[in-house]
Design an enzyme around this catalytic site. Structure first.
Site, mmCIF file in Angstrom:
data_model
loop_
_atom_site.group_PDB
_atom_site.id
_atom_site.type_symbol
_atom_site.label_atom_id
_atom_site.label_comp_id
_atom_site.label_asym_id
_atom_site.label_seq_id
_atom_site.Cartn_x
_atom_site.Cartn_y
_atom_site.Cartn_z
ATOM 1 N N GLU A 1 1.909 11.160 -3.522
ATOM 2 C CA GLU A 1 1.551 9.911 -4.362
ATOM 3 C C GLU A 1 1.891 8.630 -3.500
ATOM 4 O O GLU A 1 2.891 8.533 -2.978
ATOM 5 C CB GLU A 1 2.308 9.882 -5.940
ATOM 6 C CG GLU A 1 2.031 8.682 -6.617
ATOM 7 C CD GLU A 1 0.556 8.503 -7.219
ATOM 8 O OE1 GLU A 1 -0.070 8.277 -6.338
ATOM 9 O OE2 GLU A 1 0.434 8.417 -8.392
ATOM 10 N N ASP A 2 1.279 7.446 -3.657
ATOM 11 C CA ASP A 2 1.355 6.302 -3.006
ATOM 12 C C ASP A 2 2.877 5.655 -3.846
ATOM 13 O O ASP A 2 3.921 5.188 -2.834
ATOM 14 C CB ASP A 2 0.319 5.275 -3.058
ATOM 15 C CG ASP A 2 -0.183 4.970 -4.689
ATOM 16 O OD1 ASP A 2 0.171 5.555 -5.539
ATOM 17 O OD2 ASP A 2 -1.306 4.205 -4.722
ATOM 18 N N ASP B 1 5.795 4.059 -10.439
ATOM 19 C CA ASP B 1 6.187 2.652 -10.990
ATOM 20 C C ASP B 1 6.620 2.894 -12.375
ATOM 21 O O ASP B 1 7.956 3.303 -12.404
ATOM 22 C CB ASP B 1 4.621 1.859 -11.091
ATOM 23 C CG ASP B 1 4.866 0.575 -11.726
ATOM 24 O OD1 ASP B 1 5.819 -0.059 -11.315
ATOM 25 O OD2 ASP B 1 3.637 0.080 -12.438
ATOM 26 N N PHE C 1 4.550 -6.370 -6.754
ATOM 27 C CA PHE C 1 3.294 -5.434 -6.693
ATOM 28 C C PHE C 1 2.888 -5.619 -5.302
ATOM 29 O O PHE C 1 2.535 -6.736 -4.757
ATOM 30 C CB PHE C 1 1.892 -5.995 -7.591
ATOM 31 C CG PHE C 1 1.093 -5.212 -7.968
ATOM 32 C CD1 PHE C 1 1.006 -4.313 -8.900
ATOM 33 C CD2 PHE C 1 -0.335 -5.461 -7.063
ATOM 34 C CE1 PHE C 1 -0.291 -3.461 -8.907
ATOM 35 C CE2 PHE C 1 -1.429 -4.598 -7.025
ATOM 36 C CZ PHE C 1 -1.315 -3.611 -8.170
ATOM 37 N N ARG D 1 -6.882 -1.614 0.455
ATOM 38 C CA ARG D 1 -6.369 -0.247 0.826
ATOM 39 C C ARG D 1 -6.453 -0.088 2.200
ATOM 40 O O ARG D 1 -5.678 0.809 2.787
ATOM 41 C CB ARG D 1 -7.426 0.979 0.225
ATOM 42 C CG ARG D 1 -7.212 0.933 -1.280
ATOM 43 C CD ARG D 1 -8.026 2.143 -1.825
ATOM 44 N NE ARG D 1 -8.039 2.079 -3.295
ATOM 45 C CZ ARG D 1 -7.504 2.209 -4.380
ATOM 46 N NH1 ARG D 1 -6.412 2.840 -3.779
ATOM 47 N NH2 ARG D 1 -7.954 2.308 -5.530
HETATM 48 P P1 IMP Z 1 2.822 4.622 -13.102
HETATM 49 O O1 IMP Z 1 2.300 5.483 -14.059
HETATM 50 O O2 IMP Z 1 3.276 3.070 -13.908
HETATM 51 O O3 IMP Z 1 3.970 5.091 -12.269
HETATM 52 O O4 IMP Z 1 1.626 3.932 -12.081
HETATM 53 C C1 IMP Z 1 1.641 4.715 -10.887
HETATM 54 C C2 IMP Z 1 0.369 4.321 -10.248
HETATM 55 O O5 IMP Z 1 0.007 2.913 -10.398
HETATM 56 C C3 IMP Z 1 0.329 4.270 -8.819
HETATM 57 O O6 IMP Z 1 -0.104 5.672 -8.390
HETATM 58 C C4 IMP Z 1 -0.414 3.233 -8.206
HETATM 59 O O7 IMP Z 1 -1.899 3.797 -8.354
HETATM 60 C C5 IMP Z 1 -0.418 2.155 -9.282
HETATM 61 N N1 IMP Z 1 0.539 1.178 -8.846
HETATM 62 C C6 IMP Z 1 1.751 0.996 -9.509
HETATM 63 N N2 IMP Z 1 2.263 0.011 -8.758
HETATM 64 C C7 IMP Z 1 1.576 -0.364 -7.835
HETATM 65 C C8 IMP Z 1 1.681 -1.321 -6.777
HETATM 66 O O8 IMP Z 1 2.573 -2.049 -6.872
HETATM 67 N N3 IMP Z 1 0.495 -1.572 -6.145
HETATM 68 C C9 IMP Z 1 -0.691 -0.991 -6.316
HETATM 69 N N4 IMP Z 1 -0.743 0.113 -7.174
HETATM 70 C C10 IMP Z 1 0.386 0.273 -7.871
HETATM 71 MG MG MG Z 2 -1.936 6.069 -7.626
#
Ligand code: IMP
Ligand code: MG
Length: 172
Positions: free
Chosen positions: A96-97, A100, A149, A162
């Protein structure tokens, strides 16, 4: 077009990805690994990471949506494109990238566990611990960052950026 400031430079990312690859290769020695990339954000990270793996690897992908074009997780996650192969009995590494709030990964883990893999570990390039809403065990993490972000190296804002080979922040 906003200016993008460098947050993590290319060389630092590449060194980190190599170290992660070496560690994963060591941990999975003698085993076969199914590497699952979460699209779209993980595609560049995963492409670089798997080239550092020395164990037998197969690759698969899935797409999740929780976000739309917003920078806040909606908490509602759905699989918009599923794996092409069963993972029953396999050693799975989710790539996963960024993690968050953790809501996306929490949902994905629960879903994949129902398919009875032998093991599941997570490798995330970035993590924002201060943003977590649910606890997620991340076995391999590249960088822990504050509540910022970021874009680039696979990650987007409104579908853009990207393709950057570094990780940046949008200056508004
Ligand atoms: P979560 O469910 O809040 O953990 O969100 C995870 C997903 O949100 C990641 O896989 C990203 O695709 C996106 N995301 C969260 N933070 C960022 C950021 O700082 N930049 C770009 N995408 C983000
Ligand atoms: Mg993602």
């Amino acid at each position: 077009m906003p200016q993008i400031d460098t947050f993590i430079e290319t060389q630092k990312i590449q060194a980190c990805v190599r170290d992660l690859g070496n560690k994963i290769s060591k941990d999975y020695q003698g085993k076969e690994l199914v590497v699952i990339g979460v699209l779209k954000g993980a595609f560049i990270f995963m492409a670089d990471l798997v080239r550092h793996l020395t164990v037998p690897v197969s690759c698969d992908f899935l797409s999740l949506s929780s976000y739309g074009d917003h920078t806040e997780s909606s908490g509602i996650v759905k699989i918009t494109q599923d794996l092409t192969q069963p993972i029953e009995g396999k050693n799975v590494l989710i790539v996963e990238d960024i993690i968050d709030t953790g809501l996306t990964m929490d949902y994905l883990l629960k879903n994949l566990h129902t398919r009875k893999p032998q093991s599941i570990n997570i490798c995330a390039l970035l993590s924002k611990p201060s943003r977590r809403k649910v606890h997620v065990d991340i076995h391999y993490v590249g960088f822990e960052i504050d509540d910022t972000f970021v874009v680039g190296y696979g990650m987007d804002y409104a579908s853009l950026y990207r393709n950057l080979d570094f990780i940046g922040v949008c200056k508004t």
